[in-house]
Structure formats: C-alpha cells, structure tokens
Motif scaffolding. Sequence first.
Motif, PDB file in Angstrom:
ATOM      1  N   LEU A   1       0.824  -1.199   0.000  1.00  0.00           N
ATOM      2  CA  LEU A   1       0.000   0.000   0.000  1.00  0.00           C
ATOM      3  C   LEU A   1       0.864   1.256   0.000  1.00  0.00           C
ATOM      4  CD1 LEU A   1      -2.792   1.288   0.174  1.00  0.00           C
ATOM      5  CD2 LEU A   1      -2.671   1.046   2.662  1.00  0.00           C
ATOM      6  N   THR A   2       2.042   1.180   0.640  1.00  0.00           N
ATOM      7  CA  THR A   2       2.949   2.332   0.644  1.00  0.00           C
ATOM      8  C   THR A   2       3.350   2.717  -0.764  1.00  0.00           C
ATOM      9  OG1 THR A   2       3.801   1.626   2.797  1.00  0.00           O
ATOM     10  CG2 THR A   2       5.122   3.207   1.553  1.00  0.00           C
ATOM     11  N   TRP A   3       3.726   1.708  -1.535  1.00  0.00           N
ATOM     12  CA  TRP A   3       4.117   1.972  -2.930  1.00  0.00           C
ATOM     13  C   TRP A   3       2.919   2.448  -3.747  1.00  0.00           C
ATOM     14  CZ3 TRP A   3       8.599   2.915  -4.958  1.00  0.00           C
ATOM     15  CH2 TRP A   3       9.756   2.423  -4.346  1.00  0.00           C
ATOM     16  N   LYS A   4       1.770   1.904  -3.484  1.00  0.00           N
ATOM     17  CA  LYS A   4       0.570   2.342  -4.215  1.00  0.00           C
ATOM     18  C   LYS A   4       0.284   3.818  -3.970  1.00  0.00           C
ATOM     19  CE  LYS A   4      -1.776  -2.142  -4.329  1.00  0.00           C
ATOM     20  NZ  LYS A   4      -2.948  -2.913  -3.876  1.00  0.00           N
ATOM     21  N   LEU A   5       0.369   4.232  -2.689  1.00  0.00           N
ATOM     22  CA  LEU A   5       0.133   5.633  -2.373  1.00  0.00           C
ATOM     23  C   LEU A   5       1.200   6.531  -3.000  1.00  0.00           C
ATOM     24  CD1 LEU A   5      -0.896   5.292   1.377  1.00  0.00           C
ATOM     25  CD2 LEU A   5      -2.374   5.910  -0.528  1.00  0.00           C
TER      26      LEU A   5
ATOM     27  N   ALA B   1       1.992   8.414   2.849  1.00  0.00           N
ATOM     28  CA  ALA B   1       1.960   6.948   2.904  1.00  0.00           C
ATOM     29  C   ALA B   1       2.244   6.458   4.321  1.00  0.00           C
ATOM     30  CB  ALA B   1       2.975   6.371   1.926  1.00  0.00           C
ATOM     31  N   TRP B   2       3.200   7.099   4.993  1.00  0.00           N
ATOM     32  CA  TRP B   2       3.523   6.701   6.375  1.00  0.00           C
ATOM     33  C   TRP B   2       2.346   6.966   7.301  1.00  0.00           C
ATOM     34  CZ3 TRP B   2       4.092   9.873  10.761  1.00  0.00           C
ATOM     35  CH2 TRP B   2       4.577   9.212  11.898  1.00  0.00           C
ATOM     36  N   ARG B   3       1.693   8.135   7.118  1.00  0.00           N
ATOM     37  CA  ARG B   3       0.563   8.473   7.960  1.00  0.00           C
ATOM     38  C   ARG B   3      -0.621   7.539   7.749  1.00  0.00           C
ATOM     39  NH1 ARG B   3       0.296  11.578  12.292  1.00  0.00           N
ATOM     40  NH2 ARG B   3      -1.754  12.361  11.660  1.00  0.00           N
ATOM     41  N   VAL B   4      -0.803   7.081   6.522  1.00  0.00           N
ATOM     42  CA  VAL B   4      -1.935   6.208   6.220  1.00  0.00           C
ATOM     43  C   VAL B   4      -1.618   4.762   6.539  1.00  0.00           C
ATOM     44  CG1 VAL B   4      -3.417   5.346   4.382  1.00  0.00           C
ATOM     45  CG2 VAL B   4      -2.848   7.778   4.469  1.00  0.00           C
ATOM     46  N   VAL B   5      -0.433   4.319   6.138  1.00  0.00           N
ATOM     47  CA  VAL B   5      -0.085   2.895   6.272  1.00  0.00           C
ATOM     48  C   VAL B   5       0.241   2.541   7.721  1.00  0.00           C
ATOM     49  CG1 VAL B   5       1.544   1.112   5.563  1.00  0.00           C
ATOM     50  CG2 VAL B   5       0.680   2.752   3.895  1.00  0.00           C
ATOM     51  N   GLY B   6       0.801   3.494   8.489  1.00  0.00           N
ATOM     52  CA  GLY B   6       1.168   3.195   9.880  1.00  0.00           C
ATOM     53  C   GLY B   6      -0.003   2.669  10.696  1.00  0.00           C
ATOM     54  N   PRO B   7      -1.124   3.404  10.774  1.00  0.00           N
ATOM     55  CA  PRO B   7      -2.278   2.881  11.517  1.00  0.00           C
ATOM     56  C   PRO B   7      -2.828   1.573  10.953  1.00  0.00           C
ATOM     57  CG  PRO B   7      -2.512   5.237  11.139  1.00  0.00           C
ATOM     58  CD  PRO B   7      -1.344   4.793  10.325  1.00  0.00           C
ATOM     59  N   ILE B   8      -2.790   1.422   9.641  1.00  0.00           N
ATOM     60  CA  ILE B   8      -3.288   0.184   9.046  1.00  0.00           C
ATOM     61  C   ILE B   8      -2.424  -0.997   9.465  1.00  0.00           C
ATOM     62  CG2 ILE B   8      -3.654  -1.019   6.860  1.00  0.00           C
ATOM     63  CD1 ILE B   8      -4.492   1.602   5.638  1.00  0.00           C
TER      64      ILE B   8
ATOM     65  N   GLY C   1      -5.469 -15.012  16.981  1.00  0.00           N
ATOM     66  CA  GLY C   1      -4.799 -15.996  17.833  1.00  0.00           C
ATOM     67  C   GLY C   1      -5.426 -16.147  19.199  1.00  0.00           C
ATOM     68  N   GLY C   2      -6.545 -15.446  19.433  1.00  0.00           N
ATOM     69  CA  GLY C   2      -7.241 -15.587  20.705  1.00  0.00           C
ATOM     70  C   GLY C   2      -6.944 -14.508  21.715  1.00  0.00           C
ATOM     71  N   GLU C   3      -6.114 -13.510  21.358  1.00  0.00           N
ATOM     72  CA  GLU C   3      -5.814 -12.407  22.261  1.00  0.00           C
ATOM     73  C   GLU C   3      -6.764 -11.258  21.940  1.00  0.00           C
ATOM     74  OE1 GLU C   3      -3.707 -12.402  24.724  1.00  0.00           O
ATOM     75  OE2 GLU C   3      -2.953 -14.425  24.344  1.00  0.00           O
ATOM     76  N   TYR C   4      -7.874 -11.185  22.662  1.00  0.00           N
ATOM     77  CA  TYR C   4      -8.916 -10.220  22.342  1.00  0.00           C
ATOM     78  C   TYR C   4      -8.696  -8.857  22.976  1.00  0.00           C
ATOM     79  CZ  TYR C   4     -11.287 -14.438  20.816  1.00  0.00           C
ATOM     80  OH  TYR C   4     -11.598 -15.613  20.188  1.00  0.00           O
ATOM     81  N   ARG C   5      -7.688  -8.714  23.792  1.00  0.00           N
ATOM     82  CA  ARG C   5      -7.490  -7.447  24.487  1.00  0.00           C
ATOM     83  C   ARG C   5      -6.411  -6.589  23.831  1.00  0.00           C
ATOM     84  NH1 ARG C   5      -8.095  -9.067  30.914  1.00  0.00           N
ATOM     85  NH2 ARG C   5     -10.085 -10.157  30.687  1.00  0.00           N
ATOM     86  N   GLU C   6      -6.030  -6.893  22.621  1.00  0.00           N
ATOM     87  CA  GLU C   6      -5.061  -6.092  21.886  1.00  0.00           C
ATOM     88  C   GLU C   6      -5.775  -4.898  21.270  1.00  0.00           C
ATOM     89  OE1 GLU C   6      -1.319  -5.049  20.461  1.00  0.00           O
ATOM     90  OE2 GLU C   6      -1.860  -6.687  21.803  1.00  0.00           O
ATOM     91  N   LEU C   7      -5.579  -3.722  21.858  1.00  0.00           N
ATOM     92  CA  LEU C   7      -6.251  -2.524  21.389  1.00  0.00           C
ATOM     93  C   LEU C   7      -5.296  -1.648  20.595  1.00  0.00           C
ATOM     94  CD1 LEU C   7      -8.342  -1.588  24.550  1.00  0.00           C
ATOM     95  CD2 LEU C   7      -9.026  -2.929  22.567  1.00  0.00           C
ATOM     96  N   VAL C   8      -5.864  -0.839  19.719  1.00  0.00           N
ATOM     97  CA  VAL C   8      -5.095   0.053  18.860  1.00  0.00           C
ATOM     98  C   VAL C   8      -5.220   1.469  19.395  1.00  0.00           C
ATOM     99  CG1 VAL C   8      -4.794   0.893  16.501  1.00  0.00           C
ATOM    100  CG2 VAL C   8      -5.561  -1.461  16.898  1.00  0.00           C
TER     101      VAL C   8
ATOM    102  N   GLU D   1     -11.089   9.381   9.260  1.00  0.00           N
ATOM    103  CA  GLU D   1     -11.696   8.072   9.006  1.00  0.00           C
ATOM    104  C   GLU D   1     -10.857   6.931   9.584  1.00  0.00           C
ATOM    105  OE1 GLU D   1     -11.408  10.482   6.928  1.00  0.00           O
ATOM    106  OE2 GLU D   1     -13.398  10.892   6.067  1.00  0.00           O
ATOM    107  N   LEU D   2      -9.520   7.068   9.547  1.00  0.00           N
ATOM    108  CA  LEU D   2      -8.671   6.019  10.111  1.00  0.00           C
ATOM    109  C   LEU D   2      -8.836   5.936  11.627  1.00  0.00           C
ATOM    110  CD1 LEU D   2      -5.384   6.441   8.043  1.00  0.00           C
ATOM    111  CD2 LEU D   2      -6.976   4.513   7.976  1.00  0.00           C
ATOM    112  N   ALA D   3      -8.987   7.091  12.276  1.00  0.00           N
ATOM    113  CA  ALA D   3      -9.219   7.078  13.717  1.00  0.00           C
ATOM    114  C   ALA D   3     -10.552   6.425  14.050  1.00  0.00           C
ATOM    115  CB  ALA D   3      -9.172   8.510  14.258  1.00  0.00           C
ATOM    116  N   GLU D   4     -11.574   6.710  13.245  1.00  0.00           N
ATOM    117  CA  GLU D   4     -12.873   6.086  13.460  1.00  0.00           C
ATOM    118  C   GLU D   4     -12.796   4.577  13.231  1.00  0.00           C
ATOM    119  OE1 GLU D   4     -16.631   5.467  14.564  1.00  0.00           O
ATOM    120  OE2 GLU D   4     -15.482   7.336  14.770  1.00  0.00           O
ATOM    121  N   LEU D   5     -12.005   4.172  12.229  1.00  0.00           N
ATOM    122  CA  LEU D   5     -11.797   2.741  11.988  1.00  0.00           C
ATOM    123  C   LEU D   5     -11.119   2.091  13.182  1.00  0.00           C
ATOM    124  CD1 LEU D   5     -11.785   0.246  10.132  1.00  0.00           C
ATOM    125  CD2 LEU D   5      -9.624   1.080   9.176  1.00  0.00           C
TER     126      LEU D   5
END
Length: 374
Positions: free
Chosen positions: A11-15, A94-101, A113-120, A127-131
């Motif tokens: 995606l970095t190269w695409k952007l 690209a860094w700003r968009v791809v980093g959160p993704i 893998g079963g670790e449900y408490r991994e938060l972002v 829109e990325l923050a809302e995602l």
Amino acid sequence: MIGPRGFRITLTWKLFLSHFIVVMAAGVVLGAVAYLRIPTALQHHVARMQAIVGADQGLADDLRRSFIAAQGQILTVAGIAALLATVIVGTFVAWRVVGPIRKLTAASRQIAGGEYRELVSVTGNDELAELARSFNRMAAALDKTEQRRVELIGNLAHELKTPLTTIRSVMEGLIDGVLPAETETFLDVQRETLRLQRLTEELQELSAAEAGELPLRLEKMNPGLLVRRAVDRLEPQFHDKAVQLHVDLDDSLPSVSVDGERMLQVLINLLGNAVQYTESGGSVTVGCHPDGNGNVEFFVADSGIGLTSQEITRVFERFYRVEKSRARSRGGSGIGLTIAAHIVRAHGGTIHAESEGPGMGSRFFFILPTVINP
C-alpha cells in the motif's frame, strides 16, 4: 497485490505511485499547454517589441531563442522541484496512512490468535481514527463474548456435575451396601435424573429460542387471565414460604395476541424467581396495566434481595445467577430468564429489570403490543 515476478506491491508503494502519477499528469498537461500556447504568446510579445524598437528581424529571433531557453529552464526546475515534493509528500502521506493500518493488521492477528485485548491507539478524528475506534469496540465485544463463553462452559459443567455426582454416590452406596435398597434411595436417584432431564429440555428450548425457532400458537387473550393462571399455579409456593402475593389488575384491559402457554411460562418464571429471592415475611406484587402507548405492561415486583447495576445488565444472560455461590436453595439453572426474554421478543415485546440496589427489591416487567380491532 502481487506484481511481475512475484514482486509484492504494498500500500505504501501504491500511495507513492498515485502521487507520482498525479504529478506526472500535471507535468504533461503543463507541458502540453505551454507547447500550444507559447508560440501565440511569443508572437504577440515580439510584435509589441518590434513596434517599440523597430522592425529588426535579428532582434526578434534573439528574443524568441531567449524566451524558449528561459521557458525550458523554468519547466526543468519546476519538474525537478515537483518530483522532490512528490517524494517527500508521498512518503509522509503513505507513512501516515499505512502506519495505523499496519497497527490494525498486527492487532487483528492477535485477535485471530485468541488475544482479544489487543487494542489500537487512536489519534485524531479522521476516518482512520474512526476505523481504529470501531476495531477497539469489536475487540472489546469479542473479549466479552469469550469471557461469557468460558463462564457458560463452567456453569454448564457445574449443572451437569452436581446431579451426576449425586447419582454416582447413591449407586456406589447401593453397590457397597452402605445405602439400603429402599424406595427413598431410588427416589433420590429419580429426582436427580429428572433434574438432568429438565436441564436438557431447557437447553433444547434455549437453543430453539436463540435460533428464532420457537413455535408460537397466537391467540387473542385477556392479559388479566394470564396473570390469574400464573398466580393460581404458584400460590401454594408463596403460602409455604410465608411470602405475601398481591395481584394488581386494571378493570379494563385491551387484548393481546400471544401464545398462552409460552406467556404463562414467562410469568411463572418471573414469579418463581421472585419467591425464591424474597425472604419469609416479604411480599410480591404481580399485575398488568396499559402503558399509555397502546401496549400492555406486565410486571412482577418483590421486596427481595435486589440487584446491583451490573446484575441488571446481565440478569437475562445464559446461566447467569445472582446467587454467586450457586446454592441450590436459590436460583435454578440460570436459563429461565433467558428463555423468557426470547419468548417476549418473539411476541414483538420488550423485557427489562430494575432495582434501587441490594436489599431494595426488584421489578421485572415486559411490554406486549395490544390487538388492534378492525
């Protein structure tokens, strides 16, 4: 996306390439416009210069050459500057968009893998923050579902273990001769067997209710008649425990379209819980009345142990019991209220619980739509 010879286009190269293509397209348009418009503009300016300095052809040719050279230099410098700007801006975007993704990708792998408490971590309001916020809400919901699943398995295992342990103990006592082969001994086994049978039937009914497959035989009924039937069924239990039972019915009630047996099951379940969680000398009131919005509200209010705010939100969950010790003197399998809630919802109604707190009693009520006469 996989490019030629297995090269993976990230995606970095695409952007970056998207910005580069935009700049190149702008450059081509700029060059084309300059190529088409410069001769006309140059001819106009040369004609003005000739009018000022005289008709000197050599001077006119010199002006043309100088202007074209200056134009080439300017376009070259502008093209290089645009290319450098593309590299800098494209890399930053690209860094700003791809980093959160990438953070979302890593977190999703943890959840897989079963670790449900991994938060972002969430920054900004785009829109990325809302995602990211939506992802965190999903992770929290999955974590809660997993906790309930583990709790469900533990409760179900307990419900099955207790009667099976009793039956095994009695049978071992009969084999070893410790217990006499009398009617009372076999009745103990029969009671535990019936308890297992009831649990199995409740589980089957719960499965059908959650799948939306509860069969309903709707008929037009008087709500007061349903309340009277439930009271008649459980009145002996209230008498044996010395709990007062009051009935509160309006004189004129609109009819409801319900499955009589299913709705009787709901009322019996609510009344049964009320008498179980109310001490001797307490009171329970059951009744129904119009709610003022064209519906009928059924209610069961007791002076029992009450509910905390957390218990109110969970009381209709599968296998949830207010009595944490799982004592058999209070509470059943923890399925009855769940089935009752599904039955009410299958009738197009809603069911709720409320309490002012522990020791302040509880009030369960459900609302059903009335029959509209043509």
